[in-house]
Design a protein around this motif. Structure first.
Motif, PDB file in Angstrom:
ATOM      1  N   LEU A   1      -6.699   8.958   7.766  1.00  0.00           N
ATOM      2  CA  LEU A   1      -6.539   8.079   6.603  1.00  0.00           C
ATOM      3  C   LEU A   1      -5.581   8.755   5.630  1.00  0.00           C
ATOM      4  CD1 LEU A   1     -10.244   6.998   5.995  1.00  0.00           C
ATOM      5  CD2 LEU A   1      -8.455   5.823   7.300  1.00  0.00           C
ATOM      6  N   VAL A   2      -4.931   7.958   4.801  1.00  0.00           N
ATOM      7  CA  VAL A   2      -4.066   8.522   3.763  1.00  0.00           C
ATOM      8  C   VAL A   2      -4.959   8.903   2.587  1.00  0.00           C
ATOM      9  CG1 VAL A   2      -2.190   8.057   2.160  1.00  0.00           C
ATOM     10  CG2 VAL A   2      -2.088   7.170   4.498  1.00  0.00           C
ATOM     11  N   PRO A   3      -5.027  10.198   2.261  1.00  0.00           N
ATOM     12  CA  PRO A   3      -5.984  10.636   1.243  1.00  0.00           C
ATOM     13  C   PRO A   3      -5.710  10.054  -0.132  1.00  0.00           C
ATOM     14  CG  PRO A   3      -4.573  12.466   1.927  1.00  0.00           C
ATOM     15  CD  PRO A   3      -4.273  11.326   2.846  1.00  0.00           C
ATOM     16  N   SER A   4      -4.461   9.668  -0.390  1.00  0.00           N
ATOM     17  CA  SER A   4      -4.165   9.175  -1.735  1.00  0.00           C
ATOM     18  C   SER A   4      -4.356   7.662  -1.847  1.00  0.00           C
ATOM     19  CB  SER A   4      -2.745   9.571  -2.128  1.00  0.00           C
ATOM     20  OG  SER A   4      -1.830   9.115  -1.141  1.00  0.00           O
ATOM     21  N   LEU A   5      -4.866   7.032  -0.783  1.00  0.00           N
ATOM     22  CA  LEU A   5      -5.116   5.593  -0.864  1.00  0.00           C
ATOM     23  C   LEU A   5      -6.617   5.309  -0.705  1.00  0.00           C
ATOM     24  CD1 LEU A   5      -2.178   4.100   1.249  1.00  0.00           C
ATOM     25  CD2 LEU A   5      -2.357   4.297  -1.234  1.00  0.00           C
ATOM     26  N   THR A   6      -7.058   4.259  -1.374  1.00  0.00           N
ATOM     27  CA  THR A   6      -8.460   3.877  -1.251  1.00  0.00           C
ATOM     28  C   THR A   6      -8.698   3.266   0.125  1.00  0.00           C
ATOM     29  OG1 THR A   6      -8.003   1.667  -2.053  1.00  0.00           O
ATOM     30  CG2 THR A   6      -8.599   3.299  -3.708  1.00  0.00           C
TER      31      THR A   6
ATOM     32  N   LEU B   1      -2.381  -0.916   4.291  1.00  0.00           N
ATOM     33  CA  LEU B   1      -1.216  -0.269   4.886  1.00  0.00           C
ATOM     34  C   LEU B   1      -0.799  -0.987   6.176  1.00  0.00           C
ATOM     35  CD1 LEU B   1       0.283   2.223   3.888  1.00  0.00           C
ATOM     36  CD2 LEU B   1      -1.267   3.641   5.202  1.00  0.00           C
TER      37      LEU B   1
ATOM     38  N   ALA C   1       0.826  -1.200   0.000  1.00  0.00           N
ATOM     39  CA  ALA C   1       0.000   0.000   0.000  1.00  0.00           C
ATOM     40  C   ALA C   1       0.863   1.254   0.000  1.00  0.00           C
ATOM     41  CB  ALA C   1      -0.909  -0.014   1.224  1.00  0.00           C
TER      42      ALA C   1
ATOM     43  N   ARG D   1       0.774   7.430  -6.291  1.00  0.00           N
ATOM     44  CA  ARG D   1      -0.301   8.422  -6.381  1.00  0.00           C
ATOM     45  C   ARG D   1       0.194   9.800  -5.975  1.00  0.00           C
ATOM     46  NH1 ARG D   1      -4.263   4.574  -4.315  1.00  0.00           N
ATOM     47  NH2 ARG D   1      -4.532   3.160  -6.085  1.00  0.00           N
TER      48      ARG D   1
ATOM     49  N   GLU E   1      -6.877   0.111   0.409  1.00  0.00           N
ATOM     50  CA  GLU E   1      -5.428   0.287   0.535  1.00  0.00           C
ATOM     51  C   GLU E   1      -5.040   0.862   1.891  1.00  0.00           C
ATOM     52  OE1 GLU E   1      -4.957   1.009  -4.251  1.00  0.00           O
ATOM     53  OE2 GLU E   1      -5.160   2.689  -2.860  1.00  0.00           O
ATOM     54  N   ASN E   2      -5.920   1.689   2.465  1.00  0.00           N
ATOM     55  CA  ASN E   2      -5.630   2.202   3.797  1.00  0.00           C
ATOM     56  C   ASN E   2      -5.562   1.069   4.814  1.00  0.00           C
ATOM     57  OD1 ASN E   2      -5.321   5.163   4.617  1.00  0.00           O
ATOM     58  ND2 ASN E   2      -6.814   5.301   2.931  1.00  0.00           N
TER      59      ASN E   2
ATOM     60  N   PHE F   1     -11.876   6.535  -2.386  1.00  0.00           N
ATOM     61  CA  PHE F   1     -10.868   7.316  -1.676  1.00  0.00           C
ATOM     62  C   PHE F   1     -11.518   8.029  -0.507  1.00  0.00           C
ATOM     63  CE2 PHE F   1      -8.822   6.702  -5.749  1.00  0.00           C
ATOM     64  CZ  PHE F   1      -7.506   6.477  -5.369  1.00  0.00           C
TER      65      PHE F   1
END
Ligand SMILES: Nc1ncnc2c1ncn2[C@@H]1O[C@H](COP(=O)(O)OP(=O)(O)OP(=O)(O)O)[C@@H](O)[C@H]1O
Ligand SMILES: [Mg+2]
Lengths: 788, 242
Positions: free
Chosen positions: B105-110, B117, A4, A11, B113-114, B144
């Protein structure tokens, strides 16, 4: 496994792709120029060294009038000499079918049946001379290529007054003629000057030099002192009309090559260092910004158990990717441009093989140079973020501490609107970054000025040289000094409108322990064609008594107006004269000394004799005139100034134009890269604030004013800084390129300044536009959410 | 490293005179003023207390996110307050699941994907889709954070916390932004994990009603524990009156 975190990396990078692209470009520019310049430098140096070594390029050279071969032993007895080769060298006029004007040539003897011990020939095509072959010669490759000569072609030349037709059996290269300059020429012209080799036996017979020689080359033993050998050699050769001997570093071809290498070094260091520093700065700013923006994410990653090392690696991967992208692009285009540039050098320098060799250390260095500071900058930023306990890192950074700006402290705030005050505070908030951005843009501008200056300077030099100083159409050189009466003959030749006589003599100038080989040209009192100029480019009369020296020559000899210089004449009786320097003149090419021709004749104790003439001719009569000149054995050289200028323009002009293009493109990329990045970062830092202002009712225009106001201030500061740095660079360049060969006049046209400013302004407008489009797209809702 | 410090087999956390001071400029803020408390293994504990009473600070310290100014923290048999930075990282990595007050949350991950992580680095994780399904977000896996509502983001954060099968689950106002129905879904998920895996779960909340589902309720006030209540009969989340 991708992971991830790596997806996030991709991104995030995509999100700032514009900035990354800009950095990659700037970095690639730096690496390109670096690899190109040093690659070419390396290639030339290596080719030269290998060539000199394998082909036994001599260490000491001397010319003389005529000496019996028997004195060879005397020379061999000089301590420190390990090999000698004697030769007969003779100037000839070459007649080439299809070329109206004659070409000059140099005919050099080759020992019968063997390669010379020194200055070996590289056989490019055909074969060497056979021992008992008549009428066969070897031709220099450059001349053969210029005229499309094939093996077996016949070539006519006038040798010692007799016309001979000879057959080309081999095409060769010699380490003595890597750079080949014809007699009286300023630039190499392969069409009008060729070198030929003939068997010693034949050449001796053709020029009445049986059992004698007039040229000697020497190989010096490793530990020997070259100066001592030269001195001893001069003593041995003096009775035979020996001219002052000279070492390899003064040998004309080698001297030009060395000169060019020195200049390449200077040029090669300037631009790349600037490009690489700017790209390092950009990566640093962007990465620091990236890490700061993601402070909370870093905190979260730490909180869920990512190690500091893993987090640092994550951000370093981004730097590494940028570096790798920039590296690949830069190395690729560096090799490509380097090959092109090396190819360009084959037009000037004749090496058996000149291939672009890129050195791996150079590449590694350039890539490392641009990555190290980026990596360090990133690590510092990460350390700052990682040092915080995760709980604190996850909290948004406390609002920045704003001071009252300098202007406000000076009580000037009443002159500024609220918005302007915001702009000023932002500019002052990060003084170092503001300064570095200013320097970055300023440097890119200085590269532009520098690039355009090259053209200005060359144009100026050409204009001075050809429109003001050497205004003749044709100059002729004689084999031997002739009586003034030849002027009448020449005046009667077809199309000749005016004639000016010249007496040129090779001399050795000495003053204290400074000395320089040069030639003194005796001119008529008020020449109209071949003129000398003062500092203000006004034509000067030739002084009645005494010498006029070009300022570079005066500098080299540490002479000023009124000093006495010792002149050792390198001709005939070789008188030693003391002459007063009465004038210092301005010229940009070569080293010259001038005096009144009649006085020179008198000092040389000779009648009214001349060694050449300058002509103004009616171009309509060129054909018959050149035909006539070809037939005159007494004429050894002919230079058509218009052709010289053309050749120069073709060679230098074109190549310099390419360099200007490269530099312009690169410098524009830099200024764009810096401006775009600064604007983009300002937006990312203040997106939320600007969105709030929009929510509060500010118009887009007002928001843009705040955002770009800061940039505009930086650019307004950068422009004068750039102009100034550019000027300094030009001065530095002029200084470091100030050689015996060329002086670079510091001429910067207004258009150069103007164009540089325009390019910077256009880059700014373009970056503003790109960032503005993002401002327009600021989603007021998500900006409030803090999702960048 | 300290051996058993009197922590019974069935105690996950114990703190002893825990204090935490924040100094900002001239003033010193006493966020914790001597907290001594034990949290039994497998309990679902709710922290209640007024804003600024030190709940988050306490949670951060026992979760290894922050270190105390003085006092001791024990996790199982180890003295957490003596851990080096590396040990704390390993502790968080392997033992703790966090749900933060601000989601983080990481804004650039869905969403998927969060969660990933965390499963990427955990020793024995469940599948991200499974974790998302547990908070009823299976169908939003590819969205996202910016495409999710606050409550949905909070549930992603919970999925992320439970996905590693942590030994302890620390949740800072997990239902703060949620309506009652979603709140119940989230609480249910937390309780499920607590029951199913025996995960010691600590939940900070402002909603006193939630305390009904807890085995134990710890009341904070002005940086101190003012009361601890043991709930013999925790009710299921569905029955909480919001
Ligand atoms: N990094 C910090 N610097 C300074 N003071 C802090 C910091 N973190 C917390 N505080 C202070 O410590 C006290 C306790 O904060 P804490 O976040 O633990 O409260 P809380 O009980 O979680 O409140 P809330 O219910 O509002 O979340 C507060 O007064 C807070 O202002
Ligand atoms: Mg809190």
């Amino acid at each position: 496994m991708i992971g991830a975190l790596n997806k996030k990396l991709v991104r995030d990078m995509w999100h700032i792709k514009g900035q990354i692209l800009a950095i990659v470009m700037v970095m690639a520019c730096g690496i390109t120029t670096f690899i190109m310049s040093f690659g070419v430098l390396d290639s030339l140096t290596l080719s030269r060294d290998v060539y000199y070594d394998r082909y036994q390029f001599a260490d000491v050279f001397a010319q003389l009038k005529r000496a019996p071969d028997g004195i060879k032993q005397q020379v061999m007895d000089i301590p420190g000499i390990s090999a000698i080769e004697t030769r007969v060298v003779f100037g000839v006029t070459v007649q080439v079918d299809g070329m109206a004007e004659p070409a000059s040539g140099k005919l050099i003897s080759v020992p019968d049946g063997r390669q010379p011990l020194l200055n070996n020939l590289y056989l490019s095509r055909g074969r060497m001379l056979l021992p008992d072959e008549d009428d066969a010669i070897l031709c220099s490759e450059a001349f053969a290529i210029a005229h499309n000569f094939m093996l077996g072609d016949q070539i006519s030349m006038i040798i010692n007054g007799h016309k001979r037709t000879l057959k080309i059996v081999g095409i060769v290269l010699s380490p003595e003629y890597v750079y080949s300059l014809g007699p009286g020429a300023m630039f190499p012209d392969d069409k009008r000057f060729g070198v030929f080799w003939m068997s010693r036996r034949l050449l001796e017979a053709a020029v009445d030099m049986d059992g004698a020689f007039n040229d000697i080359s020497i190989r010096v033993a490793r530990a020997a002192n070259v100066e001592d050998i030269k001195r001893d050699l001069d003593i041995v050769l003096k009775p035979y009309g020996g001219l002052i001997s000279y070492a390899r570093k003064e040998q004309m071809s080698n001297w030009f090559v060395q000169n060019e290498l020195d200049q390449l070094w200077v040029m090669g260091i300037f631009a790349p260092i600037i490009f690489l520093s700017v790209s390092a700065f950009l990566i640093n700013v962007v990465m620091t910004r990236q890490v700061t923006t993601q402070r909370e994410q870093i905190g979260m990653l730490k909180a869920v158990g990512y190690r500091n090392g893993e987090i640092s690696t994550h951000y370093l991967k981004m730097v590494l990717l940028i570096v790798v992208l920039g590296g690949i692009l830069g190395v690729g285009s560096g090799i490509w441009l380097g090959m092109g540039m090396t190819n360009m050098y084959t037009q000037f320098f004749h090496f058996p093989i000149l291939k672009f060799s890129f050195s791996v250390p150079v590449m590694i260095f350039s890539v490392l140079f641009s990555s190290v500071s980026a990596v360090i900058g990133t690590l510092i930023a990460i350390r700052k973020a990682a040092k915080l306990p995760p709980a604190e890192a996850m909290r948004p950074e406390t609002p920045v501490y704003f001071r009252r700006s300098l202007l406000e402290m000076m009580g000037l705030e009443k002159f500024f609107s609220h918005l302007t005050r915001i702009v000023i505070r932002h500019v002052e908030r990060r003084p170092i970054r503001t300064l570095l951005s200013t320097i970055g843009i300023g440097l890119s501008m200085s590269i532009l000025i520098f690039a355009f200056f090259m053209e200005d300077s060359i144009n100026y030099m050409m204009a001075v040289q050809f429109d003001m100083a050497q205004r003749e159409d044709v100059s002729l050189g004689f084999v031997e000094p002739r009586n003034m009466s030849v002027l009448e003959e020449i005046r009667l030749m077809p199309g000749v409108m005016s004639v000016e006589p010249q007496r040129s003599v090779a001399v050795f100038l000495k003053s204290d322990h400074y000395s320089k080989r040069a030639s003194i040209m005796g001119l008529s009192p008020m020449p109209d064609l071949h003129r000398i100029l003062d500092k203000n480019l006004h034509a000067l009369p030739i002084p009645e008594h005494g010498l006029a020296l070009s300022s570079k020559l005066a500098d080299l000899l540490h002479l000023k107006k009124g000093d006495i210089v010792t002149v050792e004449v390198l001709e005939d009786r070789r008188p030693i004269l003391n002459i007063k320097v009465v004038e210092i003149i301005e010229d940009f090419i070569g080293l010259s000394a001038f005096m009144n021709r009649e006085e020179l004749n008198m000092l040389l104790n000779e009648g009214a004799v001349i060694t050449g003439v300058s002509l103004m001719v009616d171009p309509l009569w060129n054909g018959p005139l050149f035909q006539k000149i070809k037939e005159i054995p007494a004429i050894i050289s002919m230079n058509i100034l218009k052709k010289v200028r053309e050749v120069f323009q073709e060679l230098m002009g074109e190549n310099i134009l390419k360099m200007v293009m490269i530099n312009t493109v690169f410098a524009s990329l830099i200024s764009f890269g810096v401006i775009y990045n600064t604007a983009r970062i300002a937006l990312s830092e203040r997106g939320r604030e600007l969105a709030s202002l929009r929510v509060l009712g500010l118009t887009k225009g007002e928001v843009a004013y705040i955002l770009f106001g800061e940039m505009a201030v930086i650019i307004l500061m950068a422009i004068p800084a750039g102009l100034f740095i550019g000027y300094l660079m030009v001065l530095g360049m002029a200084q470091s390129m100030d050689t015996e060969l060329f002086r670079v006049p510091v001429i910067i046209e207004k258009s150069t300044y103007g164009l540089s400013v325009i390019i910077v302004v256009v880059s700014s407008v373009l970056s503003f536009y790109l960032v503005w489009r993002q401002v327009e797209n600021i989603d007021l809702v998500s900006a409030q959410k803090g999702v960048e | 490293m300290t051996q058993n410090n009197g922590l019974g087999e069935n105690i996950t956390f114990r703190t002893e005179g825990l204090t935490k001071n924040y100094s900002s400029g001239e003033t010193v803020i006493h966020a914790l003023r001597g907290v001594t408390v034990s949290i039994p293994k497998g309990d679902l504990v709710v922290l209640l207390g007024p804003s600024g009473s030190g709940k988050s600070t306490f949670l951060n310290i026992i979760g290894g996110l922050d270190s105390p100014t003085s006092g001791e923290v024990y996790f199982n048999k180890d003295k957490l307050s003596d851990y080096s930075e590396q040990q704390l990282t390993a502790f968080r990595r392997h033992n703790v699941g966090f749900v933060f007050q601000a989601y983080n949350l990481v804004p650039s991950l869905t969403a998927y994907e969060n969660v990933e992580l965390v499963t990427d680095i955990a020793a024995n994780p469940i599948q991200p889709e499974e974790a998302l399904a547990a908070v009823h977000l299976g169908d939003r896996a590819r969205h996202f954070p910016s495409q999710l509502s606050g409550g949905e983001q909070q549930r992603v954060a919970i999925a992320r916390a439970i996905a590693k099968r942590p030994e302890v689950l620390l949740c800072d106002e997990p239902t703060g932004a949620l309506d009652s129905e979603t709140g119940i879904v989230v609480l249910k998920a937390l309780q499920d994990v607590n029951k199913k895996f025996g995960t010691t779960t600590i939940i900070i909340t402002h909603n006193a009603a939630i305390a009904d589902m807890a085995d134990r309720v710890i009341y904070f006030g002005d940086g101190q524990v003012v009361d601890v209540k043991v709930n013999e009969n925790p009710c299921p989340p569905e029955e909480i009156s919001w």
